[in-house]
Every structure is written in C-alpha cells, then in structure tokens.
Scaffold this active site. Structure first.
Site, PDB file in Angstrom:
ATOM      1  CE1 TYR A  49       8.006  12.745  -4.636  1.00  0.00           C
ATOM      2  CE2 TYR A  49      10.036  12.015  -5.687  1.00  0.00           C
ATOM      3  CZ  TYR A  49       9.324  12.349  -4.547  1.00  0.00           C
ATOM      4  OH  TYR A  49       9.933  12.273  -3.321  1.00  0.00           O
ATOM      5  CD  GLU A  51       5.894  16.521  -3.353  1.00  0.00           C
ATOM      6  OE1 GLU A  51       5.818  17.700  -3.742  1.00  0.00           O
ATOM      7  OE2 GLU A  51       6.812  16.108  -2.625  1.00  0.00           O
ATOM      8  CG  ASP A 195      -7.761   2.103  13.571  1.00  0.00           C
ATOM      9  OD1 ASP A 195      -7.843   1.391  12.551  1.00  0.00           O
ATOM     10  OD2 ASP A 195      -6.690   2.314  14.166  1.00  0.00           O
ATOM     11  CB  THR A 221      -4.210  -1.302   7.559  1.00  0.00           C
ATOM     12  OG1 THR A 221      -5.073  -2.239   8.207  1.00  0.00           O
ATOM     13  CG2 THR A 221      -3.367  -0.591   8.601  1.00  0.00           C
ATOM     14  CE  LYS A 224      -3.499  -4.605  10.864  1.00  0.00           C
ATOM     15  NZ  LYS A 224      -3.232  -3.201  10.576  1.00  0.00           N
ATOM     16  NE  ARG A 230       3.177  -3.923   5.478  1.00  0.00           N
ATOM     17  CZ  ARG A 230       2.621  -4.912   6.209  1.00  0.00           C
ATOM     18  NH1 ARG A 230       2.424  -6.109   5.693  1.00  0.00           N
ATOM     19  NH2 ARG A 230       2.267  -4.684   7.457  1.00  0.00           N
TER      20      ARG A 230
END
Ligand SMILES: Cc1ncc(COP(=O)(O)O)c(C=O)c1O
Length: 413
Positions: A49, A51, A195, A221, A224, A230
C-alpha cells in the site's frame, strides 16, 4: 503453482495463451508485453500500500517503492520530453477523468471528436461520466475525405468557446497536427488535452510527431502501442503538476498499483532503447503494407490508407456488416474488432467496418511480406464468410504463419 492449486483456472489460462500465440492478432489497441513487464506486473509489489506520492506516503515501508515510482516518473518524462509525469492512473479512462477533474469545472464545455467518428467513450458518451458531467461539443471529420477538418474545428471552437479541446482518438488512421490544435485552442483560450493512448508507442519511437511541445496535458494508456502493462500516465506542463497529482490522489484513487507502476518503469526503459524506434517504424511500415495489399484485393479503406498503426476497413462491398466480418475472421483465427465507419447506417453493435492494427504482429517479428499473406487470408474469409471449410483452411494457414513467429515460447509450460 496455479496448475496444481487451481486447475480449472489454469486450463482456461492455457487456452487463452494458445489463442494469443496461435492467432493473428489485429486488434489495434492490443500488444504482447515483454516477459519482464509481465513479471513486474505480477510481482511482489502487488502486496504494498503506497497511498500518496514518493516522499509523501500515508503508509510506512515505502522506501524502495518510492525509488521505483520515481524512476518510472523520470523515464516517462524523458521518453516524451514532458515537464511533469503522474504514473499512477489505473487506466486510460481514469487518466482522462483526472485530467478533466484537474482542469475543468462541472458543466464546462469539452470539445472532442464525435464518438461515432473515432472519439473515445471518455470524450463524451452520454452515459459515460464525461457526457454526464461536462457539456460535450463534438467536432467532425471532413464529410468527403474523413480527415480531421481543422478549419471546421476552429469554427466550432470559435462559436462554442470550449474550456478544453481534445486531440487523440480510438480510431483515426492519419497523422494528427498538434500545432494546429494548439493554435485553435489558443484562439479561444481553451486548454489542449492530447489523448495519445493509441499512438504513444509511435511517438516514443519517433514514428509520429510528439504532442509535448503543444499540449497542456497529455493522457495515455501504457498497454497499446507503447507495449507496457495495463494502466496509464498523465504528462503535463509543470504549471499543472499539483492539480493533476491531486486529481489522481486523493481526488479519484486510493492506493496506486505499484506492481503496475514498476511494470511501467520496465516498459519505459524498453521504449528508451534504440531498438524501440525500429519497432515503431516497422508498425507503420506493416500497416501501410497491409492497407495497400487489402486495397489491391478490392477492399475499401476509410481515408484510403493509413499513416499510423491502424486502419478502418469498410466491409459493405463484401455484403457484410462489421459484426459478421469480425465473427467470420474470429472463426478463422484472425482477431479484430467491429467498428463504425463515417455515417454508418448500422448501430455501434453491428457497424459496417472492422478496425485492424499492426502493433502485436510487429512485436512478434512480422514484416511487410507477412502483411501481404495476412491480407489474402482476410480477403479469403470475407469472400467466404459463411463457409466453415474456407474458415478452417484459413485457420490452418494462420496457425502455420504464427508458428514461425513464436512470442511466449519460454512461458508456455
Ligand atoms: C483514445 C483512448 N483513450 C482512452 C482509452 C481508455 O483506456 P482504458 O481502456 O485503459 O480505460 C482508450 C482505450 O481504448 C482509448 O482508445
């Protein structure tokens, strides 16, 4: 050992592996990540974790994770020449959400390419958050050429005075002129969001112009053409750094997926190597070769061809819908997706076209000669879409072709 502890899942996983290895993969938004990227993605950072951001975390034990995330940030900045990078977005959609959240107020005018002409869901689909929270102003492709029509985009912007203009698409096969978009955005005082999800790998490899000198914010992203895990990144000018970071955390997300961030760092390092430029250039050469071979066989391409990694085939002259074409090709071991064509009379679930892309085939080493063969296989299926025999013959040929270009041979057992 999943094979022993969960054989049901393992069997399905092996089938999917055989599908990815044996099929002709033409989905423009997919790729084959390297074994290093996948190892990082499935590694022990899954457990942590974190954060917050490097040096400012809400949990202890982040000294090594901080360094890994910092390296990912530095590599992303170097790769695209950006002033600021946030490498935490879980997906392209959340990257876009954060960019809007950082730079727009609810109800502001957001201008992007109409979705049925190539825009993404997050650029304004009515049932998507983008369509619900912002006033969407669509722009359109030129009705004759199906190219971006910068004069008309400038006119709509002048009339509508949007707060943000989006350049970047899910389906556009030609080069985007970011300088023209900057000029239009400046003329109305709008922010320019690029984008680059689809073309990030081409940009990293120098096969498409880089939006960094022109955009206020860039979202992308990483899975691709960029060939990473991902997930997504947001790049921006330094002046927006705080707003963007706050929009991601605590604005939209909690704990970042540090395993995916490590995998992004590994992928960015791969993309910084000289060989990545060869890969990016070959993607475009392959797309051009596939486009021209399909055209020679009498198939119709929207805009007549491609400058990048993808193309849109209008299958109406074969008496098919996009859905029928996709299904027939699937039955022959060729994977692609149905896609609307400009002014499509069919619904988005049926469509009149299919979108084809070359990133995955390029990653496995295929070149222009293989594209010629694949064009013939596609043509055979589209001509004989209801014949089980024809599809089975093409499937055998597809398997024989992909067997010459193994992709995950060391991971198979
Ligand atoms: C242009 C564009 N933006 C954003 C996205 C969203 O990415 P994700 O599927 O990771 O949410 C996509 C995905 O297809 C895309 O094509």
């Amino acid at each position: 050992m999943i094979s022993e502890n969960d054989p049901k899942i393992w069997e399905l996983y092996k089938k999917e592996m055989a599908r990815q290895e044996g099929g002709i993969q033409l989905i423009a938004s997919e790729n084959y990540a390297s074994p290093d990227v996948m190892a990082a993605s499935g590694g022990i950072l899954t457990n942590k974790y974190s954060e917050g951001y490097p040096g400012k975390r809400y949990y202890g034990g982040n000294e090594f994770v901080d360094s890994i995330e910092t390296i990912a940030i530095e590599r992303a900045k170097k790769l695209f020449g950006a002033e600021h990078a946030n490498v935490q977005p879980h997906s392209g959609s959340s990257a876009n959400m954060a960019a809007y959240y950082a730079l727009l107020e609810r109800g502001d005018k957001l201008m992007g390419l109409s979705l049925d002409e190539g825009g993404h869901l997050t650029h304004g689909l009515p049932v998507n958050f983008s369509g619900k929270y912002y006033e969407i102003i669509p722009y359109h492709l030129n009705a004759q050429t199906h190219l971006l029509d910068y004069d008309s985009i400038a006119e709509i912007a002048d009339e509508q005075q949007p707060k943000m203009i989006i350049a970047g698409y899910t389906m556009y096969s030609r080069t985007i002129d970011f300088a023209k978009f900057r000029k239009i955005a400046d003329s109305v005082g709008a922010k320019l969001l690029v984008d680059m999800s689809h073309i990030a790998g081409l940009i990293a490899g120098g096969a498409h112009p880089n939006p960094a000198p022109y955009a206020d914010v860039i979202t992308s992203t990483t899975h691709k053409t960029l060939r990473g895990p991902r997930g997504a990144i947001i790049l921006s000018q330094e002046q927006y750094a705080k707003q963007i970071d706050r929009a991601i955390f605590p604005g939209l997300q909690g704990g970042p997926f540090e395993n995916q961030i490590m995998a992004r760092a590994v992928a960015f390092n791969e993309a910084l190597q000289p060989s990545f430029s060869d890969y990016a250039a070959q993607i475009v050469k392959n797309a051009k070769a596939l486009a021209s071979a399909l055209t020679d066989l009498g198939l119709v391409l929207v805009t007549g061809g491609t400058d990048n990694h993808l193309m849109l085939l209008d299958v109406r002259n074969r008496g098919l819908t996009g859905k029928e074409a996709q299904l027939a090709l699937d039955g022959a071991g060729i994977t692609c997706n149905k896609n609307t064509v400009p002014n499509d009379p069919q619904s988005p679930f049926i469509t009149s076209g299919i979108r084809l892309g070359t990133p995955a085939l390029t990653t496995r080493g295929m070149k222009e000669g293989e594209m010629q063969k694949i064009a013939h296989l596609i043509d055979d299926v589209l001509k004989n879409s209801t014949s089980a025999e024809a599809k089975s013959k093409v499937k055998k040929e597809a398997l024989a072709l992909t067997a010459q270009f193994p992709i995950y041979k060391n991971l198979r057992d």
